[in-house]
Design an enzyme around this catalytic site. Structure first.
Site, PDB file in Angstrom:
ATOM      1  CG  HIS A   1      -1.805   0.965   1.801  1.00  0.00           C
ATOM      2  ND1 HIS A   1      -2.494   1.226   1.202  1.00  0.00           N
ATOM      3  CD2 HIS A   1      -1.359   2.319   1.842  1.00  0.00           C
ATOM      4  CE1 HIS A   1      -3.691   2.560   1.665  1.00  0.00           C
ATOM      5  NE2 HIS A   1      -2.643   3.332   2.170  1.00  0.00           N
ATOM      6  CD  GLU A   2       2.465   3.966   3.483  1.00  0.00           C
ATOM      7  OE1 GLU A   2       2.817   4.843   2.975  1.00  0.00           O
ATOM      8  OE2 GLU A   2       1.045   4.178   4.637  1.00  0.00           O
TER       9      GLU A   2
ATOM     10  CG  HIS B   1       0.451   6.270  -1.069  1.00  0.00           C
ATOM     11  ND1 HIS B   1      -0.382   5.629  -1.463  1.00  0.00           N
ATOM     12  CD2 HIS B   1       0.001   5.385   0.275  1.00  0.00           C
ATOM     13  CE1 HIS B   1      -2.083   6.357  -0.844  1.00  0.00           C
ATOM     14  NE2 HIS B   1      -1.988   5.324   0.334  1.00  0.00           N
TER      15      HIS B   1
END
Length: 219
Positions: free
Chosen positions: A22-23, A26
């Site tokens: 998820h990170e 980004h």
């Protein structure tokens, strides 16, 4: 104790992948739109060690799983990784591109939920054995944690991804005012978590998402 160890073994990989990828997403999308901050910090990587927060990625999920396993009951498996550094001012179109950077994390969680769903379907098709049962349990855990994180991060509360998406979509004056909530966002989130309100909000979203996923994949 054996049950706890088994539960931790089943959930470990899905939790780490869900939080860290998820990170990383980004950072990757931020780089695509012009901000190399995450890349320069070495955060655009699939190496979980670069993203793990000892408290949020390890201690908190383990404690929640331990309490749930040993004492029963259900709840929200909650955790976080080290936030990927993004300098929104370096994006080519900061306000507009913020939407895509923020949406990347939940989108990757959706893709992982689909992937775990396909693995679950594959495991179900195999003869039941000492390998297929843990595979099904891990795949089910993968669907659960990714759908929870997707729903959680889409809540319109800065600094969650949903809050940044809202800031991107709101008119400039309203967006500036709404962004000022960000310093209070995490304390608000913790209050919602420990009062049980957060799970009350998220559970219908997660349940509906699982229903749609199961229908789409035929599982």
């Amino acid at each position: 104790m054996n049950e706890l160890i088994s539960t931790l073994a089943i959930w470990a990989l899905p939790v780490v992948l869900a939080i860290t990828l998820h990170e990383a997403a980004h950072g990757y999308v931020a780089r695509y739109f012009g901000d190399p901050t995450a890349e320069l910090a070495g955060r655009i990587t699939l190496n979980p060690l670069q993203h793990i927060d000892p408290l949020g990625t390890v201690v908190v999920p383990v404690v929640i799983l331990a309490v749930t396993t040993l004492f029963g009951g259900g709840g929200l498996l909650f955790g976080w990784a080290k936030p990927v550094p993004v300098n929104f001012g370096r994006l080519r179109k900061p306000k507009a591109d913020m939407l895509w950077v923020a949406a990347a994390g939940p989108f990757v969680n959706l893709l992982m939920a689909i992937g775990w769903g396909l693995l679950f379907k594959f495991a179900v098709s195999l003869p039941q054995s000492s390998y297929t049962v843990p595979m099904m349990k891990m795949a089910d855990a993968g669907m659960q944690i990714n759908l929870v994180l997707m729903a959680l991060n889409l809540l319109p509360l800065p600094p969650l991804d949903g809050g940044r998406i809202a800031v991107s979509l709101l008119p400039n004056k309203l967006a500036w005012r709404y962004a000022r909530v960000e310093p209070y966002g995490f304390p608000i989130l913790l209050v919602l978590l420990f009062t049980g309100v957060l799970w009350t909000i998220l559970w219908p979203i997660v349940a509906l998402s699982r229903m749609f996923l199961a229908g789409a994949l035929g599982i």
